[in-house]
Scaffold this motif. Sequence first.
Motif, PDB file in Angstrom:
ATOM      1  N   LYS A   1       0.873  -1.169   0.000  1.00 23.02           N
ATOM      2  CA  LYS A   1       0.000   0.000   0.000  1.00 23.02           C
ATOM      3  C   LYS A   1       0.916   1.227   0.000  1.00 23.02           C
ATOM      4  O   LYS A   1       1.600   1.518   0.984  1.00 23.02           O
ATOM      5  N   MET A   2       0.952   1.943  -1.118  1.00 25.39           N
ATOM      6  CA  MET A   2       1.858   3.067  -1.258  1.00 25.39           C
ATOM      7  C   MET A   2       1.397   4.261  -0.426  1.00 25.39           C
ATOM      8  O   MET A   2       0.209   4.553  -0.330  1.00 25.39           O
ATOM      9  N   LEU A   3       2.377   4.946   0.182  1.00 22.58           N
ATOM     10  CA  LEU A   3       2.112   6.147   0.967  1.00 22.58           C
ATOM     11  C   LEU A   3       2.531   7.404   0.218  1.00 22.58           C
ATOM     12  O   LEU A   3       1.803   8.394   0.180  1.00 22.58           O
ATOM     13  N   PHE A   4       3.722   7.362  -0.366  1.00 26.63           N
ATOM     14  CA  PHE A   4       4.236   8.456  -1.181  1.00 26.63           C
ATOM     15  C   PHE A   4       4.853   7.860  -2.434  1.00 26.63           C
ATOM     16  O   PHE A   4       5.360   6.735  -2.432  1.00 26.63           O
ATOM     17  N   ALA A   5       4.829   8.624  -3.491  1.00 30.24           N
ATOM     18  CA  ALA A   5       5.516   8.246  -4.724  1.00 30.24           C
ATOM     19  C   ALA A   5       6.155   9.493  -5.305  1.00 30.24           C
ATOM     20  O   ALA A   5       5.739  10.616  -5.009  1.00 30.24           O
ATOM     21  N   SER A   6       7.175   9.319  -6.114  1.00 29.25           N
ATOM     22  CA  SER A   6       7.796  10.443  -6.798  1.00 29.25           C
ATOM     23  C   SER A   6       7.891  10.132  -8.279  1.00 29.25           C
ATOM     24  O   SER A   6       8.036   8.974  -8.678  1.00 29.25           O
ATOM     25  N   VAL A   7       7.783  11.155  -9.077  1.00 25.31           N
ATOM     26  CA  VAL A   7       7.731  10.984 -10.530  1.00 25.31           C
ATOM     27  C   VAL A   7       9.149  11.014 -11.093  1.00 25.31           C
ATOM     28  O   VAL A   7       9.933  11.917 -10.791  1.00 25.31           O
ATOM     29  N   CYS A   8       9.465  10.026 -11.901  1.00 24.32           N
ATOM     30  CA  CYS A   8      10.779   9.905 -12.538  1.00 24.32           C
ATOM     31  C   CYS A   8      10.622  10.165 -14.033  1.00 24.32           C
ATOM     32  O   CYS A   8       9.577   9.882 -14.621  1.00 24.32           O
ATOM     33  N   HIS A   9      11.672  10.684 -14.664  1.00 26.66           N
ATOM     34  CA  HIS A   9      11.604  10.930 -16.114  1.00 26.66           C
ATOM     35  C   HIS A   9      11.398   9.633 -16.898  1.00 26.66           C
ATOM     36  O   HIS A   9      10.873   9.657 -18.016  1.00 26.66           O
ATOM     37  N   SER A  10      11.810   8.503 -16.326  1.00 23.78           N
ATOM     38  CA  SER A  10      11.577   7.246 -17.024  1.00 23.78           C
ATOM     39  C   SER A  10      10.092   6.907 -17.081  1.00 23.78           C
ATOM     40  O   SER A  10       9.652   6.147 -17.954  1.00 23.78           O
TER      41      SER A  10
ATOM     42  N   GLU B   1       4.732  19.241  -4.911  1.00 23.54           N
ATOM     43  CA  GLU B   1       3.910  18.206  -4.296  1.00 23.54           C
ATOM     44  C   GLU B   1       2.527  18.221  -4.932  1.00 23.54           C
ATOM     45  O   GLU B   1       2.040  19.265  -5.356  1.00 23.54           O
ATOM     46  N   MET B   2       1.903  17.056  -4.982  1.00 22.02           N
ATOM     47  CA  MET B   2       0.538  16.969  -5.522  1.00 22.02           C
ATOM     48  C   MET B   2      -0.138  15.715  -4.998  1.00 22.02           C
ATOM     49  O   MET B   2       0.513  14.797  -4.498  1.00 22.02           O
ATOM     50  N   LYS B   3      -1.454  15.704  -5.110  1.00 20.77           N
ATOM     51  CA  LYS B   3      -2.221  14.521  -4.780  1.00 20.77           C
ATOM     52  C   LYS B   3      -2.284  13.607  -5.999  1.00 20.77           C
ATOM     53  O   LYS B   3      -2.105  14.049  -7.133  1.00 20.77           O
ATOM     54  N   LEU B   4      -2.583  12.333  -5.750  1.00 22.38           N
ATOM     55  CA  LEU B   4      -2.622  11.365  -6.839  1.00 22.38           C
ATOM     56  C   LEU B   4      -3.602  11.773  -7.935  1.00 22.38           C
ATOM     57  O   LEU B   4      -3.316  11.624  -9.126  1.00 22.38           O
TER      58      LEU B   4
ATOM     59  N   LYS C   1      12.079  17.283  -8.338  1.00 25.11           N
ATOM     60  CA  LYS C   1      11.289  16.094  -8.061  1.00 25.11           C
ATOM     61  C   LYS C   1       9.876  16.499  -7.649  1.00 25.11           C
ATOM     62  O   LYS C   1       9.654  17.484  -6.933  1.00 25.11           O
ATOM     63  N   ILE C   2       8.912  15.692  -8.109  1.00 27.59           N
ATOM     64  CA  ILE C   2       7.513  15.851  -7.730  1.00 27.59           C
ATOM     65  C   ILE C   2       7.152  14.733  -6.755  1.00 27.59           C
ATOM     66  O   ILE C   2       7.340  13.545  -7.062  1.00 27.59           O
ATOM     67  N   LEU C   3       6.642  15.109  -5.599  1.00 25.19           N
ATOM     68  CA  LEU C   3       6.191  14.131  -4.619  1.00 25.19           C
ATOM     69  C   LEU C   3       4.680  13.983  -4.703  1.00 25.19           C
ATOM     70  O   LEU C   3       3.951  14.967  -4.665  1.00 25.19           O
ATOM     71  N   ILE C   4       4.224  12.737  -4.828  1.00 25.90           N
ATOM     72  CA  ILE C   4       2.797  12.455  -4.883  1.00 25.90           C
ATOM     73  C   ILE C   4       2.354  11.924  -3.522  1.00 25.90           C
ATOM     74  O   ILE C   4       2.879  10.924  -3.038  1.00 25.90           O
ATOM     75  N   LYS C   5       1.399  12.620  -2.924  1.00 25.38           N
ATOM     76  CA  LYS C   5       0.833  12.174  -1.648  1.00 25.38           C
ATOM     77  C   LYS C   5      -0.349  11.261  -1.933  1.00 25.38           C
ATOM     78  O   LYS C   5      -1.329  11.690  -2.538  1.00 25.38           O
ATOM     79  N   ILE C   6      -0.235  10.026  -1.513  1.00 25.09           N
ATOM     80  CA  ILE C   6      -1.260   9.033  -1.853  1.00 25.09           C
ATOM     81  C   ILE C   6      -2.191   8.795  -0.668  1.00 25.09           C
ATOM     82  O   ILE C   6      -1.745   8.761   0.465  1.00 25.09           O
TER      83      ILE C   6
END
Length: 380
Positions: free
Chosen positions: A50-59, A355-358, A375-380
């Motif tokens: 169950k993911m809590l945070f994710a970050s967006v990668c150029h890949s 930062e942003m929401k999913l 880096k962009i942090l996604i709050k899940i």
Amino acid sequence: MEAESMPATKGETKIASIEESWKETNSSREEWRVEEIQVDPPKGSEVRIKMLFASVCHSDIMCSHGVPLQLYPRVLGHEGVGIVESVGEEVADLKEGDVVIPAYIGECKECENCNSEKTNLYLRYPLSLNGLLLDGTSRMSIRGQTFTTSSLAPLGLSTVNPGVALPHASFLSCGFSTGFGAAWIDSTVESGSSAAVIGLGAVGLGAIGGARAQGATTIIGVDKNGMKKDKGEAFGMTHFINPDDHKSSDSVDSKSISEMVKDLTGGAGVDYCFECTGVADLINQAIEGTKVGKGKAVVVGSGLPLVQINFMELLMGRTLKGTIFGGLKSKTHLPFLLHKSKNKEIQLDELLTHEMKLEDVRRAPEILKRSDCVKILIKI
């Protein structure tokens, strides 16, 4: 990436909100959507998180564009941190409730490669680009349609100890660690040596941090974005080159990046050059910017599958090397980086710019293009 979901036990299929890429029929447009999908129970050595945070990668952008393979629909995302929700029957070292970061490179500590100091590409579960699990299937589907993913390898999880900021742990599951490892593990940069890093995104900033940790005394950062100068210096950069600042009005007499690197090193070039953009032409610049007879150029950024190399520069004793995940082994090396993060030895807060929401993730590709974005942090 899974978000809020219905409670489930080990043997139940659960519903999760995820970020995904669809390829519309007869269209070149890849659209990011957030939809609910089915996630089946884990099997064998698999773990459901169950993911809590994710970050967006150029890949992630590359995958949504069909590089290296056009696989749609696809669940995007491979950088993140989460809680173990259930485990397969072969998993013995993780349990429900453990906080972990996933890595796309695993480590079995049994095969020839795992027991070697030369590579992190282990043989028991070879790195696959087809988006499917080892049995050729996927645990994710929607309305009967199977999804491919690039998010997790068997035995590719590292436990996060208390005291580590979870957003920082997310950044360590791919980009920054890849650059850091390229200097630390894959190249073993020597104390007192010189290094250049082309491209100061999260991967490049990681390479700067790794070179500094290894004791490099000259660390040159190269980027067309002048805003990256402060970021590079925060991780240990000693010199900064913005190629656009050195262009002549007619571009006829403009110096190449390799020439600018040599200007800062008395004409000799650097001992190590890390190419972190994936731009084909810059690979030759990385080679040419290193020292004759012993310079090493390391390709860290991913890009087009075919490039042309100036072989004369290699014949002059230089080395060109590629790296996956910076040569890091998920169980052996990631705990070391997590420890450094906990002790504030690496300033990962310098990476976080947005930062942003999913549910807002479809905006991410455009934000990544902004000059102030690392880096962009996604709050899940």
